[in-house]
Write an enzyme that holds these catalytic residues in place. Structure first.
Site, PDB file in Angstrom:
ATOM      1  N   HIS A 200      -1.772 -12.304  -0.661  1.00  0.00           N
ATOM      2  CA  HIS A 200      -1.613 -12.004   0.766  1.00  0.00           C
ATOM      3  C   HIS A 200      -0.399 -12.732   1.327  1.00  0.00           C
ATOM      4  O   HIS A 200      -0.409 -13.951   1.507  1.00  0.00           O
ATOM      5  CB  HIS A 200      -2.889 -12.411   1.521  1.00  0.00           C
ATOM      6  CG  HIS A 200      -2.871 -12.041   2.968  1.00  0.00           C
ATOM      7  ND1 HIS A 200      -3.230 -12.906   3.978  1.00  0.00           N
ATOM      8  CD2 HIS A 200      -2.521 -10.888   3.578  1.00  0.00           C
ATOM      9  CE1 HIS A 200      -3.102 -12.302   5.144  1.00  0.00           C
ATOM     10  NE2 HIS A 200      -2.672 -11.079   4.934  1.00  0.00           N
TER      11      HIS A 200
ATOM     12  N   ASN B 298      -6.345 -15.879   8.635  1.00  0.00           N
ATOM     13  CA  ASN B 298      -6.808 -14.944   9.663  1.00  0.00           C
ATOM     14  C   ASN B 298      -8.210 -15.272  10.149  1.00  0.00           C
ATOM     15  O   ASN B 298      -8.598 -14.895  11.241  1.00  0.00           O
ATOM     16  CB  ASN B 298      -6.748 -13.505   9.146  1.00  0.00           C
ATOM     17  CG  ASN B 298      -5.317 -12.998   9.162  1.00  0.00           C
ATOM     18  OD1 ASN B 298      -4.463 -13.527   9.885  1.00  0.00           O
ATOM     19  ND2 ASN B 298      -5.032 -11.997   8.358  1.00  0.00           N
TER      20      ASN B 298
ATOM     21  N   GLU C   4      -1.450 -16.460   0.348  1.00  0.00           N
ATOM     22  CA  GLU C   4      -2.839 -16.719  -0.023  1.00  0.00           C
ATOM     23  C   GLU C   4      -3.131 -15.921  -1.297  1.00  0.00           C
ATOM     24  O   GLU C   4      -3.002 -14.691  -1.300  1.00  0.00           O
ATOM     25  CB  GLU C   4      -3.787 -16.266   1.094  1.00  0.00           C
ATOM     26  CG  GLU C   4      -3.682 -17.112   2.358  1.00  0.00           C
ATOM     27  CD  GLU C   4      -4.570 -16.614   3.491  1.00  0.00           C
ATOM     28  OE1 GLU C   4      -5.155 -17.445   4.187  1.00  0.00           O
ATOM     29  OE2 GLU C   4      -4.671 -15.380   3.693  1.00  0.00           O
TER      30      GLU C   4
ATOM     31  N   SER D 211      -5.089  -7.484   4.182  1.00  0.00           N
ATOM     32  CA  SER D 211      -5.371  -8.585   5.115  1.00  0.00           C
ATOM     33  C   SER D 211      -6.857  -8.681   5.430  1.00  0.00           C
ATOM     34  O   SER D 211      -7.351  -9.761   5.734  1.00  0.00           O
ATOM     35  CB  SER D 211      -4.670  -8.363   6.447  1.00  0.00           C
ATOM     36  OG  SER D 211      -3.309  -8.214   6.286  1.00  0.00           O
TER      37      SER D 211
HETATM   38  P1  NAD Z   1       3.253  -0.040   6.683  1.00  0.00           P
HETATM   39  O1  NAD Z   1       2.565   1.072   7.357  1.00  0.00           O
HETATM   40  O2  NAD Z   1       4.482  -0.606   7.257  1.00  0.00           O
HETATM   41  O3  NAD Z   1       3.596   0.410   5.182  1.00  0.00           O
HETATM   42  C1  NAD Z   1       2.711   1.101   4.337  1.00  0.00           C
HETATM   43  C2  NAD Z   1       3.560   1.939   3.382  1.00  0.00           C
HETATM   44  O4  NAD Z   1       2.702   2.447   2.348  1.00  0.00           O
HETATM   45  C3  NAD Z   1       4.205   3.161   4.047  1.00  0.00           C
HETATM   46  O5  NAD Z   1       5.580   3.170   3.741  1.00  0.00           O
HETATM   47  C4  NAD Z   1       3.507   4.346   3.405  1.00  0.00           C
HETATM   48  O6  NAD Z   1       4.387   5.435   3.213  1.00  0.00           O
HETATM   49  C5  NAD Z   1       3.079   3.776   2.077  1.00  0.00           C
HETATM   50  N1  NAD Z   1       1.939   4.410   1.445  1.00  0.00           N
HETATM   51  C6  NAD Z   1       0.778   4.785   2.020  1.00  0.00           C
HETATM   52  N2  NAD Z   1      -0.070   5.262   1.088  1.00  0.00           N
HETATM   53  C7  NAD Z   1       0.572   5.181  -0.109  1.00  0.00           C
HETATM   54  C8  NAD Z   1       0.216   5.484  -1.443  1.00  0.00           C
HETATM   55  N3  NAD Z   1      -0.985   5.966  -1.745  1.00  0.00           N
HETATM   56  N4  NAD Z   1       1.113   5.267  -2.407  1.00  0.00           N
HETATM   57  C9  NAD Z   1       2.338   4.775  -2.138  1.00  0.00           C
HETATM   58  N5  NAD Z   1       2.732   4.445  -0.880  1.00  0.00           N
HETATM   59  C10 NAD Z   1       1.848   4.645   0.112  1.00  0.00           C
HETATM   60  O7  NAD Z   1       2.142  -1.165   6.471  1.00  0.00           O
HETATM   61  P2  NAD Z   1       2.355  -2.752   6.303  1.00  0.00           P
HETATM   62  O8  NAD Z   1       2.327  -3.396   7.623  1.00  0.00           O
HETATM   63  O9  NAD Z   1       3.480  -3.001   5.380  1.00  0.00           O
HETATM   64  O10 NAD Z   1       0.983  -3.165   5.584  1.00  0.00           O
HETATM   65  C11 NAD Z   1       0.752  -2.889   4.228  1.00  0.00           C
HETATM   66  C12 NAD Z   1      -0.410  -3.721   3.725  1.00  0.00           C
HETATM   67  O11 NAD Z   1      -0.116  -5.109   3.908  1.00  0.00           O
HETATM   68  C13 NAD Z   1      -1.731  -3.499   4.424  1.00  0.00           C
HETATM   69  O12 NAD Z   1      -2.770  -3.640   3.492  1.00  0.00           O
HETATM   70  C14 NAD Z   1      -1.764  -4.599   5.455  1.00  0.00           C
HETATM   71  O13 NAD Z   1      -3.085  -4.945   5.823  1.00  0.00           O
HETATM   72  C15 NAD Z   1      -1.133  -5.723   4.673  1.00  0.00           C
HETATM   73  N6  NAD Z   1      -0.512  -6.802   5.492  1.00  0.00           N
HETATM   74  C16 NAD Z   1       0.209  -6.496   6.605  1.00  0.00           C
HETATM   75  C17 NAD Z   1       0.805  -7.522   7.328  1.00  0.00           C
HETATM   76  C18 NAD Z   1       1.625  -7.226   8.554  1.00  0.00           C
HETATM   77  O14 NAD Z   1       1.827  -8.139   9.369  1.00  0.00           O
HETATM   78  N7  NAD Z   1       2.146  -6.025   8.723  1.00  0.00           N
HETATM   79  C19 NAD Z   1       0.670  -8.851   6.900  1.00  0.00           C
HETATM   80  C20 NAD Z   1      -0.043  -9.129   5.734  1.00  0.00           C
HETATM   81  C21 NAD Z   1      -0.633  -8.094   5.047  1.00  0.00           C
END
Ligand code: NAD
Length: 517
Positions: free
Chosen positions: A135, A185, A147, A114
Site C-alpha cells: 500500500h 487509514n 504498508e 486501500s
Molecule cells: P485511478 O482511477 O486513478 O486508476 C485506476 C486505473 O486502473 C485506470 O487507469 C483504469 O483504466 C485502470 N483499470 C481499471 N480496471 C483495470 C483492469 N481490469 N486492468 C487494467 N487496468 C484497469 O485509481 P487510483 O487512485 O490510482 O487507485 C488505484 C488503486 O490504488 C485503488 O485500489 C486505490 O484504492 C488504491 N490507492 C489509491 C490511493 C489514492 O490516493 N488515489 C492511495 C493508495 C491506494
C-alpha cells in the site's frame, strides 16, 4: 527472491494516479517496468507524466525501461506484479485469476488496495501464499511510507520480498496485519471523525478546529482542509467501508455532514468547493500570533502541563511561579483542573488570592467548565482553557461559561494576546477540541496494538511518515501521560455514554503501569 533493479522486472497493472506514480518511483531507481492498463488513454497519460518527471530529474535515459502494455499477456516476464486498478473486489479478483495464468509462481503478486481485504483479493489464486498487500501513499514517488500487508495466507518470503522492494525504492516499509484501514487509514480515522462530530454538535466552527489543529497541535493541515484535499467522497467511502467491515464499530461511523456534502456535489478542492470554497487564487494567510507584551508575574497551579507553560512564559520574559500564593497580585493565573489532580478548593483559593478584576484560567479538559463553574465562589471570573496544548502552540482554546462577565472575557482575551498567543473561543464541550481529537487518536492506536495490527513504534512511524503527523499518537500519549489520555476519554464516555469513547483496555493498563513507574 533477490530484489534489485538489475535482477527484478516489475509489472504494474492500472496506469492511473497510483499505478503511474509507483512506476515512476521504480523508474527513478532504474527498474524495468511493464505498465499495463486496459484503457489505452490511461497509458498515454501515464507516458506523458512519467516522461515529464524523469526529464525533470535528469533521468530521461530510464524512459526506455518501461513498456506500456494494453494486453495483460505482456506482464509474463514480471517477477513482482503490483495491481493498482479500481477499488473493486470483483475486478481485483478477476485480475488475480488472470495473473495466475500469466505470471505463475514464483512471481509475487501485490495489491495496492486501500480498503479491501488483501486476503479476499488473494483468495482466488491457486497459491494465495505468494500474494500480499503493498500500500503506497499518494503521491507515490514522493511519500516515503509503504504498508506491506500480511494477508491470512501470505508466506514470509512474499512479505519479505515486498519489504525489500520497498526499501530498494527508497521507501520505509512497515508490515501490518490485514485489518480494515491497515495502520494509517485506520489510526487516522478520529482526526476526521471527531472533527466532524465537533462541527456537527456546534462545539466549534470548522475554521476554529482547523486553526487549533494546525497552530496549536502542529498538524500540517487541519482536518477540514485535509478532507477537502483528499476528496470528501473518498474519505467518506473509506469510513463507510471500515464501518461495514467491522460490523458497525461506532468509532468509524460516517457523519451525516459528509453524506450531505456528497449529495450536494461539494467534494472538496476537485469540485472547487467542499468545506471551503476554492475559487480565489493565492496563498491562504495564516493568522499570526501577536508579539508577547505581558509584564509581571503569572501564577500557575501544579499540574502536568505546568512545567511546559512555565518554560514558555520564562522564554518570553514573564516570571512564572508554579505555586498558589494567596493574596499576591499576578497578571494572570492558570489553574489545573482534572479529576485526578484538581481540588475545587484550589480553584477557589486562586479566585480569592488574585485581584478581583482578573479572570482565572481553569483547565477543563477532563471536566466541563460548567461543572467547575457550579462549584466556584466567583463563576463570573472563570475562563476555561486547554492547558495541554497551551505551551507548544500559537493558538489557545478558550471556553466561556454562561456566568462569565463581559469584562472578564475581554481581559482574558487580552491576556492571551499579551502572552503572544491567538485566543480561539469554543463551546464548553467534553474534551474541548484537541484533547478530544488527539486522545481518540491515542485510543485508536492502542486498539491497533491490542488487535495485533502492528507494534507501538511501527504505528507511530507509520503515522509520521504516512500522514505527516507531528508526533506518533503513542508518543503523544506518553508525553501527556496515558492517565491524562484515559481521564479525558473516560470523561467523554461519561458525558456521551457512547461506545465510541470507550477507552481501550490496553490504554487503561498503560495508565496503571505509568502510576507504578
Ligand atoms: P485511478 O482511477 O486513478 O486508476 C485506476 C486505473 O486502473 C485506470 O487507469 C483504469 O483504466 C485502470 N483499470 C481499471 N480496471 C483495470 C483492469 N481490469 N486492468 C487494467 N487496468 C484497469 O485509481 P487510483 O487512485 O490510482 O487507485 C488505484 C488503486 O490504488 C485503488 O485500489 C486505490 O484504492 C488504491 N490507492 C489509491 C490511493 C489514492 O490516493 N488515489 C492511495 C493508495 C491506494
Amino acid at each position: 527472491m533477490n530484489i534489485s533493479p538489475e535482477s527484478t522486472t516489475l509489472g504494474i497493472v492500472g496506469a492511473g494516479t497510483m499505478g503511474s506514480g509507483i512506476a515512476l518511483a521504480a523508474l527513478y531507481q532504474g527498474y524495468r517496468v511493464i505498465l499495463q492498463d486496459s484503457f489505452p488513454g490511461a497509458l498515454e497519460k501515464a507516458r506523458e507524466y512519467i516522461e515529464t518527471f524523469l526529464a525533470k530529474k535528469g533521468l530521461s535515459e530510464n524512459a526506455g525501461k518501461v513498456t506500456y502494455a494494453p494486453d495483460p499477456a505482456a506482464l509474463a516476464p514480471a517477477d513482482i506484479v503490483i495491481e493498482a486498478i479500481i477499488e473493486d473486489l470483483a475486478a481485483k479478483q478477476d485480475l488475480f485469476r488472470a495473473l495466475d495464468g500469466i505470471c505463475p509462481p514464483p512471481a509475487i503478486l501485490a495489491s495496492n488496495t486501500s480498503t479491501l481485504a488483501v486476503t479476499a483479493v488473494a483468495s482466488v489464486l491457486a497459491d494465495p501464499g505468494r500474494a500480499a498487500g503493498m500500500h503506497f501513499f499518494n503521491p507515490a514517488p514522493l511519500l516515503p511510507l509503504v504498508e506491506v500487508v500480511r494477508a491470512a495466507q501470505s508466506r514470509d518470503d512474499a512479505v519479505q520480498s515486498l519489504v525489500a522492494l520497498a526499501e530498494s525504492l527508497g521507501k520505509t516499509p512497515v508490515v501490518t496485519g490485514d485489518t480494515p484501514g491497515f495502520i494509517v487509514n485506520r489510526v487516522a480515522r478520529p482526526y476526521y471523525g471527531e472533527a466532524l462530530r465537533l462541527l456537527g454538535e456546534g462545539a466549534a466552527s470548522l475554521e476554529a478546529i482547523d486553526l487549533l489543529a494546525e497552530q496549536s497541535a502542529g498538524f500540517r493541515m487541519g482536518p477540514f482542509r485535509l478532507m477537502d484535499l483528499i476528496g470528501i467522497d473518498i474519505n467518506a467511502t473509506a469510513m463507510q467501508s471500515m464501518y461495514e467491515q467491522t460490523f458497525g464499530e461506532p468509532r468509524y461511523r460516517p457523519h451525516p455532514i459528509q453524506i450531505q456534502k456528497m449529495q450536494a456535489g461539494m467534494l472538496g478542492r476537485k469540485t472547487g468547493r467542499g468545506f471551503y470554497a476554492y475559487s480565489e487564487e493565492g496563498q491562504r494567510e495564516l493568522p499570526q500570533p501577536p508579539a508577547p507584551t505581558l509584564q509581571g508575574a503569572v501564577f500557575i497551579s501544579e499540574g502536568s502541563w505546568a512545567p511546559g507553560l512555565k518554560e514558555y512564559l520564562e522564554g518570553i520574559g514573564v516570571q512564572a511561579d508554579v505555586v498558589t500564593p494567596p493574596g499576591m497580585p499576578p497578571q494572570a493565573a492558570f489553574v489545573a483542573a482534572g479529576r485526578d489532580e484538581f481540588l475545587v478548593e484550589h480553584m477557589n483559593v486562586y479566585l480569592a488570592g488574585t485581584r478581583a478584576e482578573l479572570p482565572v484560567f481553569v483547565q477543563c479538559v477532563d471536566m466541563t467548565l460548567a461543572e467547575l463553574a457550579a462549584q466556584a465562589d466567583e463563576p463570573e471570573r472563570l475562563v476555561g482553557f486547554d492547558g495541554l496544548f497551551f505551551a507548544g502552540g500559537k493558538a489557545v482554546t478558550l471556553v466561556a461559561s454562561p456566568a462569565l462577565g463581559d469584562e472578564f472575557r475581554a481581559t482574558a482575551e487580552e491576556t492571551i494576546r499579551a502572552l503572544g498567543k491567538i485566543p480561539v473561543w469554543v463551546r464548553d464541550s467534553p474534551g474541548l477540541v484537541l484533547p478530544r481529537i488527539v486522545f481518540q487518536l491515542v485510543n485508536e492506536a492502542a486498539f491497533a496494538v491490542l488487535e495485533g495490527v502492528a507494534d507501538a513504534d511501527t504505528i507511530d512511524l507509520a503515522m509520521r511518515l504516512g500522514v505527516n503527523y507531528p508526533k506518533g499518537p503513542l508518543a503523544w500519549g506518553r508525553e501527556f501521560g496515558y492517565s491524562k489520555a484515559l481521564a479525558v476519554l473516560d470523561h467523554l464516555y461519561g458525558e456521551y455514554r457512547e461506545d465510541r469513547y470507550r477507552a481501550c483496555v490496553l490504554l487503561r493498563r498503560w495508565a496503571r503501569l505509568e502510576k507504578l513507574a
